[in-house]
Scaffold this active site. Structure first.
Site, PDB file in Angstrom:
ATOM      1  N   ASP A  32      -4.969   9.144  13.737  1.00  0.00           N
ATOM      2  CA  ASP A  32      -5.107   7.635  13.126  1.00  0.00           C
ATOM      3  C   ASP A  32      -6.713   8.287  12.815  1.00  0.00           C
ATOM      4  O   ASP A  32      -7.523   8.763  13.011  1.00  0.00           O
ATOM      5  CB  ASP A  32      -5.100   6.278  13.704  1.00  0.00           C
ATOM      6  CG  ASP A  32      -4.766   5.137  12.804  1.00  0.00           C
ATOM      7  OD1 ASP A  32      -5.487   5.638  11.788  1.00  0.00           O
ATOM      8  OD2 ASP A  32      -3.886   4.536  13.099  1.00  0.00           O
ATOM      9  N   ASP A  49      -7.526  11.866   8.812  1.00  0.00           N
ATOM     10  CA  ASP A  49      -7.420  11.452   7.603  1.00  0.00           C
ATOM     11  C   ASP A  49      -6.318  12.082   6.347  1.00  0.00           C
ATOM     12  O   ASP A  49      -6.306  13.269   7.053  1.00  0.00           O
ATOM     13  CB  ASP A  49      -8.602  11.823   6.678  1.00  0.00           C
ATOM     14  CG  ASP A  49      -8.702  10.830   5.098  1.00  0.00           C
ATOM     15  OD1 ASP A  49      -7.495  10.621   5.075  1.00  0.00           O
ATOM     16  OD2 ASP A  49      -9.676  10.481   4.136  1.00  0.00           O
ATOM     17  N   LEU A  50      -5.453  11.490   6.616  1.00  0.00           N
ATOM     18  CA  LEU A  50      -3.890  12.007   6.202  1.00  0.00           C
ATOM     19  C   LEU A  50      -4.340  12.562   5.276  1.00  0.00           C
ATOM     20  O   LEU A  50      -3.713  13.148   4.574  1.00  0.00           O
ATOM     21  CB  LEU A  50      -2.542  10.641   6.071  1.00  0.00           C
ATOM     22  CG  LEU A  50      -2.899  10.345   7.365  1.00  0.00           C
ATOM     23  CD1 LEU A  50      -0.897   8.898   6.855  1.00  0.00           C
ATOM     24  CD2 LEU A  50      -1.753  11.308   7.857  1.00  0.00           C
ATOM     25  N   LEU A  69       3.956   7.327  11.638  1.00  0.00           N
ATOM     26  CA  LEU A  69       4.308   5.670  10.929  1.00  0.00           C
ATOM     27  C   LEU A  69       2.401   5.737  10.021  1.00  0.00           C
ATOM     28  O   LEU A  69       1.895   4.419   9.444  1.00  0.00           O
ATOM     29  CB  LEU A  69       3.781   5.252  12.460  1.00  0.00           C
ATOM     30  CG  LEU A  69       4.663   4.360  13.268  1.00  0.00           C
ATOM     31  CD1 LEU A  69       4.138   3.616  14.646  1.00  0.00           C
ATOM     32  CD2 LEU A  69       6.000   4.397  12.711  1.00  0.00           C
ATOM     33  N   SER A  73       0.201   0.132   4.968  1.00  0.00           N
ATOM     34  CA  SER A  73       2.093  -0.400   5.192  1.00  0.00           C
ATOM     35  C   SER A  73       2.026  -1.164   4.743  1.00  0.00           C
ATOM     36  O   SER A  73       3.229  -1.563   4.882  1.00  0.00           O
ATOM     37  CB  SER A  73       1.522  -0.490   6.891  1.00  0.00           C
ATOM     38  OG  SER A  73       0.790  -1.296   6.953  1.00  0.00           O
ATOM     39  N   SER A 109      11.033   2.528   4.965  1.00  0.00           N
ATOM     40  CA  SER A 109      10.858   1.494   5.261  1.00  0.00           C
ATOM     41  C   SER A 109      11.842   0.356   3.995  1.00  0.00           C
ATOM     42  O   SER A 109      12.404   1.439   3.258  1.00  0.00           O
ATOM     43  CB  SER A 109       9.822   0.475   4.064  1.00  0.00           C
ATOM     44  OG  SER A 109       9.146  -1.302   3.909  1.00  0.00           O
ATOM     45  N   TYR A 134       4.226   0.713  -3.110  1.00  0.00           N
ATOM     46  CA  TYR A 134       4.311   0.636  -1.353  1.00  0.00           C
ATOM     47  C   TYR A 134       6.067   1.708  -0.760  1.00  0.00           C
ATOM     48  O   TYR A 134       6.211   2.865  -0.659  1.00  0.00           O
ATOM     49  CB  TYR A 134       3.657  -0.381  -0.819  1.00  0.00           C
ATOM     50  CG  TYR A 134       4.318   0.122   0.711  1.00  0.00           C
ATOM     51  CD1 TYR A 134       4.107   0.533   2.072  1.00  0.00           C
ATOM     52  CD2 TYR A 134       5.434  -0.758   1.161  1.00  0.00           C
ATOM     53  CE1 TYR A 134       4.479   0.820   3.092  1.00  0.00           C
ATOM     54  CE2 TYR A 134       5.764  -1.166   2.397  1.00  0.00           C
ATOM     55  CZ  TYR A 134       5.346   0.008   3.510  1.00  0.00           C
ATOM     56  OH  TYR A 134       5.737   0.116   5.190  1.00  0.00           O
ATOM     57  N   ARG A 172      14.280 -14.074   6.646  1.00  0.00           N
ATOM     58  CA  ARG A 172      14.196 -12.684   5.282  1.00  0.00           C
ATOM     59  C   ARG A 172      14.180 -11.823   7.259  1.00  0.00           C
ATOM     60  O   ARG A 172      14.590 -10.727   7.518  1.00  0.00           O
ATOM     61  CB  ARG A 172      13.375 -12.798   4.732  1.00  0.00           C
ATOM     62  CG  ARG A 172      14.025 -11.148   3.877  1.00  0.00           C
ATOM     63  CD  ARG A 172      12.602 -10.838   2.780  1.00  0.00           C
ATOM     64  NE  ARG A 172      11.155 -10.281   3.384  1.00  0.00           N
ATOM     65  CZ  ARG A 172      10.663  -9.028   3.637  1.00  0.00           C
ATOM     66  NH1 ARG A 172      11.242  -8.497   3.833  1.00  0.00           N
ATOM     67  NH2 ARG A 172       9.208  -8.835   4.030  1.00  0.00           N
TER      68      ARG A 172
HETATM   69  C1  15L Z   1       7.058  -3.476   5.972  1.00  0.00           C
HETATM   70  O1  15L Z   1       7.376  -1.922   5.554  1.00  0.00           O
HETATM   71  C2  15L Z   1       5.291  -3.610   6.381  1.00  0.00           C
HETATM   72  O2  15L Z   1       4.883  -2.792   7.059  1.00  0.00           O
HETATM   73  C3  15L Z   1       5.545  -4.420   7.230  1.00  0.00           C
HETATM   74  O3  15L Z   1       3.923  -5.420   7.414  1.00  0.00           O
HETATM   75  C4  15L Z   1       6.035  -5.990   6.754  1.00  0.00           C
HETATM   76  O4  15L Z   1       5.733  -6.551   5.459  1.00  0.00           O
HETATM   77  C5  15L Z   1       7.711  -5.063   7.049  1.00  0.00           C
HETATM   78  O5  15L Z   1       7.548  -4.760   5.769  1.00  0.00           O
HETATM   79  C6  15L Z   1       9.062  -6.290   6.288  1.00  0.00           C
HETATM   80  O6  15L Z   1       9.064  -6.332   5.341  1.00  0.00           O
HETATM   81  O7  15L Z   1       8.616  -7.933   6.597  1.00  0.00           O
END
Ligand code: 15L
Length: 267
Positions: A32, A49-50, A69, A73, A109, A134, A172
């Protein structure tokens, strides 16, 4: 598969799955930007650091598999997303290639697909409909993974992760619930299944009200141990506390869709 690197190890999901992964991969190495606060003596750590390819390459050295990961995020300013999730994700795959890593599991995601209405049922062949910068970065990461798989023979699994936790906190999250143990099961498939070229699966536990067709995950051997419906009362209690959101309640991505939204109301 013995030498596995977990990026984003200090983040929320990384923290949840570290102990589970350690039982399966005793040589797990964590990475990380900064060391996790509660790092244990048996947890080797490589700061990276990516956005810095040399640092990512040093972290990837000697690894057979990477669970990626790392990155930003949630939704964020473009420059943050650009560095952490676009440049960072490309660097991760490039570092993996240079270091001869065999497998990468990419934490994509649900937000890569967030603008599908909740009433639809989407599979892995549906086109991306990102709900945020994102989400766009996650669609990009999937594309980068596919390119490295097809061009360089890296085995890549993209997991479109729903919401990871012990319990879904609203309606959700109930539809996209992913227990950490089931996430680890999917990650193991990505690292160990003999026939991974490039694959996409949805990251959800067993779910009777799912918006996604996850048959590819089942074909690869996924058998979730947790069931969203067991938490329905808890989730609906949480839902009752949410303010109304005509856009977020219509689309799968929820508030990621309604944030900064200027198009017309959906019908
Ligand atoms: C994600 O991709 C996020 O990283 C997480 O923090 C949540 O927001 C999740 O989605 C979500 O949709 O609940």
């Amino acid at each position: 598969m013995r030498k596995v690197l977990l990026t984003g190890a200090a983040g929320g999901v990384g923290t949840m799955i570290r102990p589970l992964l350690r039982e399966i991969y005793p040589e797990l190495v964590l990475s990380d930007l900064i060391e996790p606060a509660n790092l244990q003596a048996n947890e080797p750590f490589r700061a990276a650091d990516l956005a810095d390819l040399a640092e990512v390459e040093a972290a990837a050295e000697g690894m057979e598999g990477i669970l990626h990961l790392g990155g930003f995020s949630v939704e964020g300013p473009w420059d943050t997303i650009l560095q952490a999730n676009i440049v960072g994700c490309y660097n991760l795959f490039e570092a993996a290639r240079r270091q001869g890593v065999k497998r990468v599991v990419f934490a994509s995601s649900n937000h890569a697909m967030g603008f599908y209405p909740r009433r639809s049922h989407v599979g892995i062949d549906a086109i991306h409909r990102p709900d945020s910068r994102y989400g766009v970065s996650k669609a990009f990461g999937e594309a980068v993974g596919a390119m490295f798989a097809d061009k360089h023979g890296l085995g890549v699994l993209s997991i479109r992760i729903g919401n990871v936790g012990d319990k879904p906190i609203d309606k959700r999250r109930l539809a996209i619930f992913l227990h950490p143990e089931d996430l680890v099961q999917l990650m193991r498939i990505g690292l160990e299944h003999p026939a991974i070229g490039y694959e996409v699966v949805y990251g959800m536990s067993f779910n009777e009200r799912a918006w996604w067709d996850n048959s590819r995950a089942y074909a690869l051997g996924y058998r979730p141990r947790h069931r969203a419906e067991d938490h329905v009362a808890f989730a609906l209690e949480g839902e009752a506390r949410n303010p109304p959101d005509p856009v977020g309640d219509f689309f799968q991505g929820g508030t990621f869709c309604s944030a900064e939204y200027t198009a017309g109301l959906p019908d």
